[in-house]
Write a protein that holds these residues in place. Structure first.
Motif, PDB file in Angstrom:
ATOM      1  N   THR A 139      11.445  10.087  -3.985  1.00 46.13           N
ATOM      2  CA  THR A 139      12.886  10.123  -4.264  1.00 46.13           C
ATOM      3  C   THR A 139      13.616   9.209  -3.298  1.00 46.13           C
ATOM      4  OG1 THR A 139      12.661  12.432  -4.944  1.00 46.13           O
ATOM      5  CG2 THR A 139      14.907  11.627  -4.496  1.00 46.13           C
ATOM      6  N   GLY A 140      13.200   9.238  -2.048  1.00 43.35           N
ATOM      7  CA  GLY A 140      13.848   8.414  -1.042  1.00 43.35           C
ATOM      8  C   GLY A 140      12.981   8.181   0.175  1.00 43.35           C
TER       9      GLY A 140
ATOM     10  N   GLN B 247       0.500   7.434  -1.427  1.00 44.50           N
ATOM     11  CA  GLN B 247       1.174   7.127  -2.692  1.00 44.50           C
ATOM     12  C   GLN B 247       1.996   5.848  -2.552  1.00 44.50           C
ATOM     13  OE1 GLN B 247       0.850   8.121  -5.577  1.00 44.50           O
ATOM     14  NE2 GLN B 247       0.427  10.302  -5.720  1.00 44.50           N
ATOM     15  N   ASP B 248       2.374   5.294  -3.700  1.00 45.77           N
ATOM     16  CA  ASP B 248       3.314   4.175  -3.726  1.00 45.77           C
ATOM     17  C   ASP B 248       4.726   4.694  -3.485  1.00 45.77           C
ATOM     18  OD1 ASP B 248       1.399   2.179  -4.398  1.00 45.77           O
ATOM     19  OD2 ASP B 248       1.438   2.862  -6.479  1.00 45.77           O
ATOM     20  N   PHE B 249       5.617   3.801  -3.085  1.00 49.85           N
ATOM     21  CA  PHE B 249       7.005   4.186  -2.848  1.00 49.85           C
ATOM     22  C   PHE B 249       7.695   4.676  -4.114  1.00 49.85           C
ATOM     23  CE2 PHE B 249       6.801   0.754   0.612  1.00 49.85           C
ATOM     24  CZ  PHE B 249       6.406   1.674   1.566  1.00 49.85           C
TER      25      PHE B 249
ATOM     26  N   THR C 246      11.029  14.246  -3.327  1.00 52.63           N
ATOM     27  CA  THR C 246      10.180  13.979  -2.169  1.00 52.63           C
ATOM     28  C   THR C 246      10.774  12.849  -1.341  1.00 52.63           C
ATOM     29  OG1 THR C 246       8.200  14.618  -3.412  1.00 52.63           O
ATOM     30  CG2 THR C 246       7.874  13.392  -1.369  1.00 52.63           C
ATOM     31  N   PHE C 247      10.903  13.094  -0.038  1.00 50.62           N
ATOM     32  CA  PHE C 247      11.449  12.100   0.879  1.00 50.62           C
ATOM     33  C   PHE C 247      10.398  11.751   1.943  1.00 50.62           C
ATOM     34  CE2 PHE C 247      14.977  14.456  -0.859  1.00 50.62           C
ATOM     35  CZ  PHE C 247      15.934  13.484  -1.135  1.00 50.62           C
ATOM     36  N   LEU C 248      10.293  10.470   2.229  1.00 50.14           N
ATOM     37  CA  LEU C 248       9.418  10.009   3.313  1.00 50.14           C
ATOM     38  C   LEU C 248      10.279   9.705   4.536  1.00 50.14           C
ATOM     39  CD1 LEU C 248       6.615   9.018   4.347  1.00 50.14           C
ATOM     40  CD2 LEU C 248       7.279   6.733   3.549  1.00 50.14           C
TER      41      LEU C 248
ATOM     42  N   ASN D  74       0.792  -1.230   0.000  1.00 51.37           N
ATOM     43  CA  ASN D  74       0.000   0.000   0.000  1.00 51.37           C
ATOM     44  C   ASN D  74       0.821   1.276   0.000  1.00 51.37           C
ATOM     45  OD1 ASN D  74      -2.872  -1.064   0.315  1.00 51.37           O
ATOM     46  ND2 ASN D  74      -1.806  -2.105   1.991  1.00 51.37           N
ATOM     47  N   GLY D  75       2.146   1.162  -0.017  1.00 54.14           N
ATOM     48  CA  GLY D  75       2.953   2.365   0.047  1.00 54.14           C
ATOM     49  C   GLY D  75       2.821   3.018   1.410  1.00 54.14           C
ATOM     50  N   PHE D  76       2.673   4.360   1.439  1.00 55.46           N
ATOM     51  CA  PHE D  76       2.504   4.994   2.741  1.00 55.46           C
ATOM     52  C   PHE D  76       1.113   5.598   2.881  1.00 55.46           C
ATOM     53  CE2 PHE D  76       4.168   8.281   0.023  1.00 55.46           C
ATOM     54  CZ  PHE D  76       3.750   9.508   0.515  1.00 55.46           C
ATOM     55  N   MET D  77       0.635   5.600   4.123  1.00 57.27           N
ATOM     56  CA  MET D  77      -0.761   5.917   4.416  1.00 57.27           C
ATOM     57  C   MET D  77      -0.894   6.976   5.490  1.00 57.27           C
ATOM     58  SD  MET D  77      -1.874   1.899   4.512  1.00 57.27           S
ATOM     59  CE  MET D  77      -0.193   1.347   4.832  1.00 57.27           C
ATOM     60  N   THR D  78      -2.091   7.550   5.587  1.00 62.25           N
ATOM     61  CA  THR D  78      -2.376   8.537   6.619  1.00 62.25           C
ATOM     62  C   THR D  78      -3.803   8.345   7.135  1.00 62.25           C
ATOM     63  OG1 THR D  78      -2.176  10.871   7.187  1.00 62.25           O
ATOM     64  CG2 THR D  78      -3.190  10.354   5.053  1.00 62.25           C
TER      65      THR D  78
END
Length: 253
Positions: free
Chosen positions: A227-228, A221-223, A203-205, A180-184
């Protein structure tokens, strides 16, 4: 019946029935209501169930938003290491976005020395902290204020964001996993994070490993859109999974 065996039976029963009462369990297992309450307290401490008035329900796999102050108390050293590493991607005379979150706050502490830096943020605490440094120009994005998470969100915030172009954005999340990539935790926060990504060259997570394989309400979004990813190396499974699925834009600290 041993305590462990009884608690396993209670948990299995709650899994099957979704919600139960103390009286119901007491009769089914032929033990006192006091004993059942102790068992339910134990299962709740293991984050397996949620207590209700007079009973319990199965714990949702979807995490709820914690307050800023609750988040400040967890993974303190790991968040510092993540923030310190993220600061290495910030250069003088650049414009960046800092998202809300306690990990991003740690990053803010590590960039206070950078000259001619322009910071755009929706985080009230970050804006207040960085405003003390004359080498940094701070823009606080307006909008609906969440005192729980110390940030501004909403349609108006997204409209303001769309006016900018920035060198890099540094985002937080509430959960992340391979599929799922990252979520909120809300649609408003999701739209704002997507707006940040849209106007950013990079964009960095930034996230701590305790959020891995958790579920939150909304996918951001997906990973592959990042960018990192900067994350601590406390989870062996996280490292193994990222290697297995060839997620090569991740930095472990």
């Amino acid at each position: 019946m041993f305590t462990l065996e009884r608690r396993e039976k209670i948990y299995d029963y709650i899994l099957q029935n979704k919600n139960v009462t103390v009286l119901e369990l007491s009769k089914k297992l032929d033990v006192s209501e006091v004993t059942i309450r102790k068992d339910l307290s134990f299962l709740e401490s293991q984050q397996l169930i949620d207590r209700t008035f007079g009973g319990a329900i199965i714990k949702s796999k979807i995490i709820k938003e914690k307050s800023y102050f609750e988040k400040e108390k967890s993974m303190i050293n790991e968040k510092y290491l993540i923030g310190k590493k993220a600061s290495e991607f910030v250069k003088s005379n650049s414009t960046i976005i800092l998202d809300a979150g306690t990990t991003i706050m740690e990053m803010a502490k590590c960039i206070k020395h950078i000259e001619s830096l322009r910071v755009i943020t929706n985080n009230l605490k970050i804006a207040l902290f960085l405003s003390d440094f004359t080498n940094i120009e701070v823009t606080l994005l307006g909008g609906k204020v969440s005192m729980k998470s110390k940030q501004c969100t909403g349609v108006e915030t997204c409209k303001i964001v769309e006016k900018y172009n920035v060198d890099a954005s540094f985002l937080g999340c509430d959960a992340f996993d391979i599929n799922n990539g990252f979520m909120t935790t809300s649609i408003e926060k999701m739209y704002l994070k997507r707006s940040f990504i849209k106007i950013s060259e990079k964009t960095f997570l930034l996230t701590s490993s305790d959020k891995y394989e958790k579920k939150s309400m909304v996918k951001v979004q997906d990973f592959s859109k990042l960018t990192g990813i900067i994350v601590d190396k406390q989870s062996t499974k996280l490292i193994e999974d990222f290697n297995k699925f060839n997620i090569d834009n991740c930095v472990f600290v």
